[in-house]
Motif scaffolding. Structure first.
Motif, PDB file in Angstrom:
ATOM      1  N   PHE A   3      19.495  55.510  17.735  1.00 13.89           N
ATOM      2  CA  PHE A   3      18.494  56.474  17.263  1.00 13.89           C
ATOM      3  C   PHE A   3      17.540  56.797  18.398  1.00 13.89           C
ATOM      4  CE2 PHE A   3      16.128  52.579  16.717  1.00 13.89           C
ATOM      5  CZ  PHE A   3      14.801  52.926  16.931  1.00 13.89           C
ATOM      6  N   GLY A   4      16.943  57.951  18.302  1.00 16.22           N
ATOM      7  CA  GLY A   4      15.914  58.367  19.237  1.00 16.22           C
ATOM      8  C   GLY A   4      14.632  58.634  18.465  1.00 16.22           C
ATOM      9  N   ASP A   5      13.514  58.569  19.173  1.00 13.29           N
ATOM     10  CA  ASP A   5      12.223  58.861  18.546  1.00 13.29           C
ATOM     11  C   ASP A   5      11.265  59.338  19.626  1.00 13.29           C
ATOM     12  OD1 ASP A   5      10.070  56.353  18.933  1.00 13.29           O
ATOM     13  OD2 ASP A   5      12.155  55.785  19.218  1.00 13.29           O
ATOM     14  N   LEU A   6      10.052  59.636  19.254  1.00 12.07           N
ATOM     15  CA  LEU A   6       9.088  60.202  20.197  1.00 12.07           C
ATOM     16  C   LEU A   6       8.555  59.204  21.229  1.00 12.07           C
ATOM     17  CD1 LEU A   6       7.104  62.662  17.882  1.00 12.07           C
ATOM     18  CD2 LEU A   6       9.086  63.102  19.352  1.00 12.07           C
ATOM     19  N   THR A   7       8.962  57.944  21.172  1.00 13.57           N
ATOM     20  CA  THR A   7       8.580  56.998  22.228  1.00 13.57           C
ATOM     21  C   THR A   7       9.562  57.057  23.395  1.00 13.57           C
ATOM     22  OG1 THR A   7       9.820  55.108  21.359  1.00 13.57           O
ATOM     23  CG2 THR A   7       7.556  55.409  20.545  1.00 13.57           C
ATOM     24  N   ASN A   9      11.404  58.031  26.678  1.00 12.47           N
ATOM     25  CA  ASN A   9      10.884  58.504  27.970  1.00 12.47           C
ATOM     26  C   ASN A   9       9.418  58.167  28.182  1.00 12.47           C
ATOM     27  OD1 ASN A   9      13.219  59.670  29.138  1.00 12.47           O
ATOM     28  ND2 ASN A   9      12.996  61.410  27.762  1.00 12.47           N
ATOM     29  N   LYS A  10       8.816  57.432  27.272  1.00 11.06           N
ATOM     30  CA  LYS A  10       7.424  56.988  27.450  1.00 11.06           C
ATOM     31  C   LYS A  10       7.394  55.460  27.435  1.00 11.06           C
ATOM     32  CE  LYS A  10       5.570  61.091  25.223  1.00 11.06           C
ATOM     33  NZ  LYS A  10       6.572  61.702  24.376  1.00 11.06           N
ATOM     34  N   ASP A  11       7.530  54.894  26.249  1.00 12.69           N
ATOM     35  CA  ASP A  11       7.504  53.436  26.085  1.00 12.69           C
ATOM     36  C   ASP A  11       8.899  52.831  25.952  1.00 12.69           C
ATOM     37  OD1 ASP A  11       4.704  53.454  26.046  1.00 12.69           O
ATOM     38  OD2 ASP A  11       4.696  53.882  23.903  1.00 12.69           O
ATOM     39  N   THR A  12       9.887  53.676  25.691  1.00 13.19           N
ATOM     40  CA  THR A  12      11.256  53.192  25.485  1.00 13.19           C
ATOM     41  C   THR A  12      12.221  54.024  26.309  1.00 13.19           C
ATOM     42  OG1 THR A  12      11.630  54.628  23.577  1.00 13.19           O
ATOM     43  CG2 THR A  12      10.724  52.429  23.132  1.00 13.19           C
ATOM     44  N   TYR A  13      13.428  53.537  26.414  1.00 13.32           N
ATOM     45  CA  TYR A  13      14.475  54.212  27.181  1.00 13.32           C
ATOM     46  C   TYR A  13      14.688  55.631  26.669  1.00 13.32           C
ATOM     47  CZ  TYR A  13      19.121  55.285  28.961  1.00 13.32           C
ATOM     48  OH  TYR A  13      20.192  55.891  29.554  1.00 13.32           O
ATOM     49  N   GLY A  14      14.843  56.572  27.576  1.00 12.86           N
ATOM     50  CA  GLY A  14      14.971  57.973  27.220  1.00 12.86           C
ATOM     51  C   GLY A  14      16.172  58.314  26.364  1.00 12.86           C
ATOM     52  N   GLY A  15      17.226  57.508  26.469  1.00 17.14           N
ATOM     53  CA  GLY A  15      18.427  57.759  25.686  1.00 17.14           C
ATOM     54  C   GLY A  15      18.375  57.173  24.289  1.00 17.14           C
ATOM     55  N   GLY A  16      17.296  56.523  23.945  1.00 15.24           N
ATOM     56  CA  GLY A  16      17.163  55.970  22.601  1.00 15.24           C
ATOM     57  C   GLY A  16      17.375  54.466  22.543  1.00 15.24           C
ATOM     58  N   ARG A  17      17.328  53.951  21.342  1.00 16.98           N
ATOM     59  CA  ARG A  17      17.512  52.518  21.091  1.00 16.98           C
ATOM     60  C   ARG A  17      18.530  52.338  19.967  1.00 16.98           C
ATOM     61  NH1 ARG A  17      11.576  50.632  19.884  1.00 16.98           N
ATOM     62  NH2 ARG A  17      11.419  52.731  19.064  1.00 16.98           N
ATOM     63  N   TYR A  18      18.788  51.090  19.643  1.00 14.51           N
ATOM     64  CA  TYR A  18      19.722  50.751  18.568  1.00 14.51           C
ATOM     65  C   TYR A  18      19.003  49.953  17.494  1.00 14.51           C
ATOM     66  CZ  TYR A  18      23.857  51.952  21.293  1.00 14.51           C
ATOM     67  OH  TYR A  18      24.814  52.613  21.996  1.00 14.51           O
ATOM     68  N   ILE A  19      19.539  50.020  16.297  1.00 12.13           N
ATOM     69  CA  ILE A  19      19.072  49.186  15.194  1.00 12.13           C
ATOM     70  C   ILE A  19      20.303  48.783  14.383  1.00 12.13           C
ATOM     71  CG2 ILE A  19      18.614  51.147  13.675  1.00 12.13           C
ATOM     72  CD1 ILE A  19      16.237  49.586  12.547  1.00 12.13           C
ATOM     73  N   GLU A  20      20.349  47.524  13.987  1.00  9.30           N
ATOM     74  CA  GLU A  20      21.434  47.047  13.135  1.00  9.30           C
ATOM     75  C   GLU A  20      21.081  47.360  11.689  1.00  9.30           C
ATOM     76  OE1 GLU A  20      24.229  45.806  14.399  1.00  9.30           O
ATOM     77  OE2 GLU A  20      23.405  45.892  16.428  1.00  9.30           O
ATOM     78  N   LEU A  21      22.036  47.851  10.957  1.00  4.36           N
ATOM     79  CA  LEU A  21      21.814  48.171   9.549  1.00  4.36           C
ATOM     80  C   LEU A  21      22.319  47.034   8.683  1.00  4.36           C
ATOM     81  CD1 LEU A  21      22.890  51.917   9.475  1.00  4.36           C
ATOM     82  CD2 LEU A  21      20.595  50.965   9.602  1.00  4.36           C
ATOM     83  N   PRO A  50      25.580  55.685  25.183  1.00  2.00           N
ATOM     84  CA  PRO A  50      25.814  56.815  24.282  1.00  2.00           C
ATOM     85  C   PRO A  50      24.484  57.473  23.922  1.00  2.00           C
ATOM     86  CG  PRO A  50      25.957  54.762  23.075  1.00  2.00           C
ATOM     87  CD  PRO A  50      25.753  54.406  24.529  1.00  2.00           C
ATOM     88  N   VAL A  51      24.546  58.732  23.612  1.00  4.87           N
ATOM     89  CA  VAL A  51      23.354  59.469  23.196  1.00  4.87           C
ATOM     90  C   VAL A  51      23.358  59.544  21.674  1.00  4.87           C
ATOM     91  CG1 VAL A  51      22.180  61.698  23.325  1.00  4.87           C
ATOM     92  CG2 VAL A  51      23.358  60.797  25.327  1.00  4.87           C
ATOM     93  N   PRO A  52      22.236  59.228  21.037  1.00  9.68           N
ATOM     94  CA  PRO A  52      22.201  59.303  19.579  1.00  9.68           C
ATOM     95  C   PRO A  52      22.521  60.720  19.095  1.00  9.68           C
ATOM     96  CG  PRO A  52      20.222  58.225  20.401  1.00  9.68           C
ATOM     97  CD  PRO A  52      20.948  58.779  21.579  1.00  9.68           C
ATOM     98  N   PRO A  53      23.287  60.848  18.019  1.00 19.14           N
ATOM     99  CA  PRO A  53      23.549  62.184  17.485  1.00 19.14           C
ATOM    100  C   PRO A  53      22.256  62.830  16.999  1.00 19.14           C
ATOM    101  CG  PRO A  53      24.356  60.498  15.972  1.00 19.14           C
ATOM    102  CD  PRO A  53      23.899  59.791  17.211  1.00 19.14           C
ATOM    103  N   ARG A  54      22.267  64.144  16.925  1.00 21.29           N
ATOM    104  CA  ARG A  54      21.068  64.907  16.557  1.00 21.29           C
ATOM    105  C   ARG A  54      20.432  64.401  15.258  1.00 21.29           C
ATOM    106  NH1 ARG A  54      22.356  70.319  17.517  1.00 21.29           N
ATOM    107  NH2 ARG A  54      21.309  70.013  19.480  1.00 21.29           N
ATOM    108  N   GLU A  55      21.258  64.057  14.270  1.00 18.12           N
ATOM    109  CA  GLU A  55      20.709  63.615  12.982  1.00 18.12           C
ATOM    110  C   GLU A  55      20.033  62.243  13.063  1.00 18.12           C
ATOM    111  OE1 GLU A  55      25.225  62.892  12.890  1.00 18.12           O
ATOM    112  OE2 GLU A  55      23.913  64.519  13.486  1.00 18.12           O
ATOM    113  N   ASN A  56      20.210  61.526  14.184  1.00 18.72           N
ATOM    114  CA  ASN A  56      19.567  60.222  14.367  1.00 18.72           C
ATOM    115  C   ASN A  56      18.347  60.303  15.281  1.00 18.72           C
ATOM    116  OD1 ASN A  56      21.759  59.400  12.906  1.00 18.72           O
ATOM    117  ND2 ASN A  56      22.410  57.835  14.331  1.00 18.72           N
ATOM    118  N   ARG A  57      17.899  61.503  15.595  1.00 23.40           N
ATOM    119  CA  ARG A  57      16.717  61.679  16.448  1.00 23.40           C
ATOM    120  C   ARG A  57      15.515  61.975  15.556  1.00 23.40           C
ATOM    121  NH1 ARG A  57      19.775  65.611  20.535  1.00 23.40           N
ATOM    122  NH2 ARG A  57      21.467  64.181  21.028  1.00 23.40           N
ATOM    123  N   LEU A  58      14.651  61.005  15.458  1.00 22.51           N
ATOM    124  CA  LEU A  58      13.485  61.101  14.578  1.00 22.51           C
ATOM    125  C   LEU A  58      12.355  61.864  15.257  1.00 22.51           C
ATOM    126  CD1 LEU A  58      13.560  57.385  13.423  1.00 22.51           C
ATOM    127  CD2 LEU A  58      14.635  59.358  12.318  1.00 22.51           C
TER     128      LEU A  58
END
Length: 76
Positions: A3-7, A9-21, A50-58
């Motif tokens: 997933f990606g979020d607004l952090t 390229n600031k506080d987190t890696y620009g390509g996003g992070r992972y979360i276990e469901l 991998p880059v998070p898919p668009r639907e996983n970008r918060l």
């Protein structure tokens, strides 16, 4: 799940992070963003990210989970 979020390229890696469901007994999933982590490519250039898919970008910042202590690595 990536997933990606607004952090990014600031506080987190620009390509996003992972979360276990974790699926609960009710069949729903428990999203605990405190357990979000960076992909292996952040720490080792031999891994592809991998880059998070668009639907996983918060469109909100998730200030929880693993964050970077220095400047974010550059996405190749």
């Amino acid at each position: 799940m990536p997933f990606g979020d607004l952090t990014n390229n600031k506080d987190t890696y620009g390509g996003g992070r992972y979360i276990e469901l974790d699926r609960t007994p009710t069949g729903l999933y428990d999203l605990d963003f405190n357990r979000a982590y960076h992909p292996f490519c952040v720490f080792n250039p031999n891994y592809d990210c991998p880059v998070p898919p668009r639907e996983n970008r918060l469109q909100v910042a998730i200030p929880a989970g693993e964050r970077l202590s220095g400047p974010p690595p550059v996405i190749k």
